[in-house]
Scaffold this motif. Structure first.
Motif, mmCIF file in Angstrom:
data_model
loop_
_atom_site.group_PDB
_atom_site.id
_atom_site.type_symbol
_atom_site.label_atom_id
_atom_site.label_comp_id
_atom_site.label_asym_id
_atom_site.label_seq_id
_atom_site.Cartn_x
_atom_site.Cartn_y
_atom_site.Cartn_z
ATOM 1 N N ASP A 250 0.841 -1.326 -0.123
ATOM 2 C CA ASP A 250 0.124 0.022 -0.108
ATOM 3 C C ASP A 250 0.817 1.250 0.039
ATOM 4 O OD1 ASP A 250 1.120 -0.221 2.551
ATOM 5 O OD2 ASP A 250 -0.762 0.003 3.609
ATOM 6 N N LEU A 251 2.253 1.340 -0.370
ATOM 7 C CA LEU A 251 2.961 2.246 -0.245
ATOM 8 C C LEU A 251 2.344 3.125 -1.600
ATOM 9 C CD1 LEU A 251 5.610 3.487 1.034
ATOM 10 C CD2 LEU A 251 6.978 2.554 -1.032
ATOM 11 N N PRO A 252 2.402 4.717 -1.210
ATOM 12 C CA PRO A 252 1.882 5.501 -2.516
ATOM 13 C C PRO A 252 2.688 5.399 -3.422
ATOM 14 C CG PRO A 252 2.008 6.590 -0.315
ATOM 15 C CD PRO A 252 2.595 5.243 -0.128
ATOM 16 N N ALA A 253 1.947 5.496 -4.726
ATOM 17 C CA ALA A 253 2.649 5.136 -5.949
ATOM 18 C C ALA A 253 3.790 6.283 -6.233
ATOM 19 C CB ALA A 253 1.586 5.650 -7.265
ATOM 20 N N ASP A 254 3.757 7.346 -5.733
ATOM 21 C CA ASP A 254 4.910 8.210 -5.910
ATOM 22 C C ASP A 254 6.138 7.684 -5.181
ATOM 23 O OD1 ASP A 254 3.627 8.997 -3.522
ATOM 24 O OD2 ASP A 254 4.558 10.974 -3.485
ATOM 25 N N GLN A 255 5.867 7.204 -3.909
ATOM 26 C CA GLN A 255 6.995 6.670 -3.199
ATOM 27 C C GLN A 255 7.575 5.471 -4.110
ATOM 28 O OE1 GLN A 255 8.046 7.300 0.493
ATOM 29 N NE2 GLN A 255 7.933 9.139 -0.589
ATOM 30 N N VAL A 256 6.895 4.519 -4.450
ATOM 31 C CA VAL A 256 7.130 3.287 -5.166
ATOM 32 C C VAL A 256 7.876 3.808 -6.626
ATOM 33 C CG1 VAL A 256 6.519 1.336 -6.622
ATOM 34 C CG2 VAL A 256 5.238 2.162 -4.340
ATOM 35 N N ALA A 257 7.639 5.058 -7.272
ATOM 36 C CA ALA A 257 8.327 5.675 -8.386
ATOM 37 C C ALA A 257 9.636 5.550 -7.969
ATOM 38 C CB ALA A 257 7.401 6.597 -8.999
ATOM 39 N N LYS A 258 9.668 6.533 -6.731
ATOM 40 C CA LYS A 258 11.101 6.798 -6.424
ATOM 41 C C LYS A 258 12.039 5.630 -6.262
ATOM 42 C CE LYS A 258 9.450 11.403 -4.467
ATOM 43 N NZ LYS A 258 9.467 12.168 -3.257
ATOM 44 N N LEU A 259 11.468 4.639 -5.647
ATOM 45 C CA LEU A 259 12.399 3.282 -5.457
ATOM 46 C C LEU A 259 12.719 2.729 -6.725
ATOM 47 C CD1 LEU A 259 10.321 1.894 -2.431
ATOM 48 C CD2 LEU A 259 12.445 3.151 -2.395
ATOM 49 N N LYS A 260 11.642 2.712 -7.608
ATOM 50 C CA LYS A 260 12.179 2.212 -8.970
ATOM 51 C C LYS A 260 13.399 2.808 -9.654
ATOM 52 C CE LYS A 260 7.541 0.367 -10.324
ATOM 53 N NZ LYS A 260 6.289 0.409 -11.264
ATOM 54 N N ALA A 261 13.218 4.343 -9.667
ATOM 55 C CA ALA A 261 14.092 5.023 -10.059
ATOM 56 C C ALA A 261 15.868 4.712 -9.637
ATOM 57 C CB ALA A 261 13.866 6.533 -10.112
ATOM 58 N N LYS A 262 15.824 4.122 -8.330
ATOM 59 C CA LYS A 262 17.003 3.831 -7.699
ATOM 60 C C LYS A 262 17.385 2.520 -8.087
ATOM 61 C CE LYS A 262 15.862 6.625 -3.313
ATOM 62 N NZ LYS A 262 16.997 7.698 -3.569
ATOM 63 N N VAL A 263 16.313 1.726 -8.689
ATOM 64 C CA VAL A 263 16.854 0.275 -8.970
ATOM 65 C C VAL A 263 16.898 0.067 -10.429
ATOM 66 C CG1 VAL A 263 15.916 -1.955 -8.638
ATOM 67 C CG2 VAL A 263 15.923 -0.669 -6.761
ATOM 68 N N GLN A 264 16.030 0.401 -11.221
ATOM 69 C CA GLN A 264 15.815 0.058 -12.553
ATOM 70 C C GLN A 264 17.114 0.138 -13.356
ATOM 71 O OE1 GLN A 264 12.255 1.929 -14.219
ATOM 72 N NE2 GLN A 264 11.541 -0.231 -14.992
ATOM 73 N N GLY A 265 17.154 -1.294 -13.990
ATOM 74 C CA GLY A 265 18.255 -1.100 -14.871
ATOM 75 C C GLY A 265 20.030 -1.210 -14.363
ATOM 76 N N LYS A 266 19.791 -1.258 -12.944
ATOM 77 C CA LYS A 266 21.300 -1.243 -12.342
ATOM 78 C C LYS A 266 21.906 -2.861 -11.848
ATOM 79 C CE LYS A 266 20.317 3.400 -11.012
ATOM 80 N NZ LYS A 266 20.105 4.568 -10.125
ATOM 81 N N ASP A 267 22.624 -3.301 -12.127
ATOM 82 C CA ASP A 267 23.177 -4.341 -11.705
ATOM 83 C C ASP A 267 23.284 -4.779 -10.226
ATOM 84 O OD1 ASP A 267 24.339 -7.006 -11.927
ATOM 85 O OD2 ASP A 267 26.300 -6.402 -12.082
ATOM 86 N N LYS A 268 22.765 -5.744 -9.911
ATOM 87 C CA LYS A 268 22.822 -6.191 -8.324
ATOM 88 C C LYS A 268 21.809 -5.366 -7.614
ATOM 89 C CE LYS A 268 26.902 -9.145 -8.573
ATOM 90 N NZ LYS A 268 28.159 -9.457 -8.109
ATOM 91 N N LEU A 269 20.701 -5.010 -8.125
ATOM 92 C CA LEU A 269 19.805 -4.307 -7.315
ATOM 93 C C LEU A 269 18.282 -5.078 -7.831
ATOM 94 C CD1 LEU A 269 20.588 -0.630 -7.403
ATOM 95 C CD2 LEU A 269 20.520 -2.053 -5.589
#
Length: 273
Positions: free
Chosen positions: A179-198
């Motif tokens: 239930d984490l707000p969508a804008d918070q999930v989007a910030k986490l995705k930006a930290k992870v997406q496409g980066k090796d070993k995340l």
């Protein structure tokens, strides 16, 4: 002796007698240098080109006040330079510390390598469902197949057994409440997406909105803006691996679901050259 002048009577020079006769062998008083005994004796001032026997007057030096403005400026610049150099040295020192110490310095991080050494031994492959005492799990027995961890973002929960194997390879696994707000999930995705070993996935039953896991370490935070998230990733991604920096993160399980897939050892744990 008489002196005759033209057209007039002879004149005799007037001689003034002092009444004293010069001593034998001594010159008359007229032969002495003016002003004292012959020669340069004690107390006799030396004559200079500037006057008769007078000492030259030393010039008076006028003292000027210091120019405090430039001095203060130089001092301020020196203090600033020293501060910059000091901070650079401190930053270099922080960077040279062992990564384990830097991880322990993150406020709120839990170091299970100190709390339970048996838990973080690694290399314990096990098929089927595994019960973990720490949730989300940070180490322990795990499935021979790892979860794909090449910056993968999973929109549904994944099996702990595969995720733990990814942690063993040096992955940082970020989990969040569904239930984490969508804008918070989007910030986490930006930290992870496409980066090796995340990798990122939702996780049911978290006692904090966001929880980060590396092999033997865990950090729980309230929102995606917390600066400790980046510090955790920077410090523990790859470093926390107990199989070396080249442990494979590709060709893993990409499916979601909490039931582990008993696929066996699907690929070599070290990427082939």
């Amino acid at each position: 002796m008489s002196i005759s002048t033209p057209g007039g009577p002879e004149r005799r020079p007037t001689v003034v007698s002092t009444g004293k006769k010069p001593a034998a062998g001594r010159p008359a008083a007229a032969d002495k240098p003016s002003g004292g005994k012959a020669g340069a004796g004690k107390g006799t001032p030396r004559q200079t080109a500037g006057g008769k026997g007078r000492k030259p007057i030393a010039p008076v030096k006028v003292s000027q006040g210091r120019a405090w403005g430039p001095i203060a400026l130089f001092v301020a610049v020196g203090v600033l330079a020293a501060a910059i150099i000091g901070y650079g040295a401190f930053a270099a020192y922080r960077g040279s510390q062992p990564w384990q110490e830097r991880a322990d310095a993150i406020n709120g991080v839990v170091d299970f390598r100190k709390k339970d050494k048996a838990l973080v031994e690694g290399g314990k492959h096990q098929q089927g469902a595994i019960k973990y005492d720490v949730l989300p799990p940070v180490a322990g027995p795990h499935n021979p197949s790892w979860q794909n961890c090449m910056g993968d973002v999973y929109d549904a929960p994944i099996a702990n057994e595969h995720a733990v194997h990814s942690l063993e390879h040096g992955t940082v696994w970020i989990t969040y409440r569904p239930d984490l707000p969508a804008d918070q999930v989007a910030k986490l995705k930006a930290k992870v997406q496409g980066k090796d070993k995340l990798m990122l996935s939702p996780f049911e039953g978290l006692d904090k909105p966001i929880s980060l896991q590396a092999w033997g370490f865990q950090l729980k935070v309230d929102n995606a803006d917390d600066g400790r998230i980046d510090e955790f990733i920077k410090t523990l991604r790859v470093n926390a691996s107990i199989e070396g920096p080249n442990a494979n993160c590709a060709q893993g399980v990409t499916a979601t679901g909490t039931t582990p897939r008993d696929l066996g050892q699907q690929m070599p744990e070290q990427p082939t050259q």
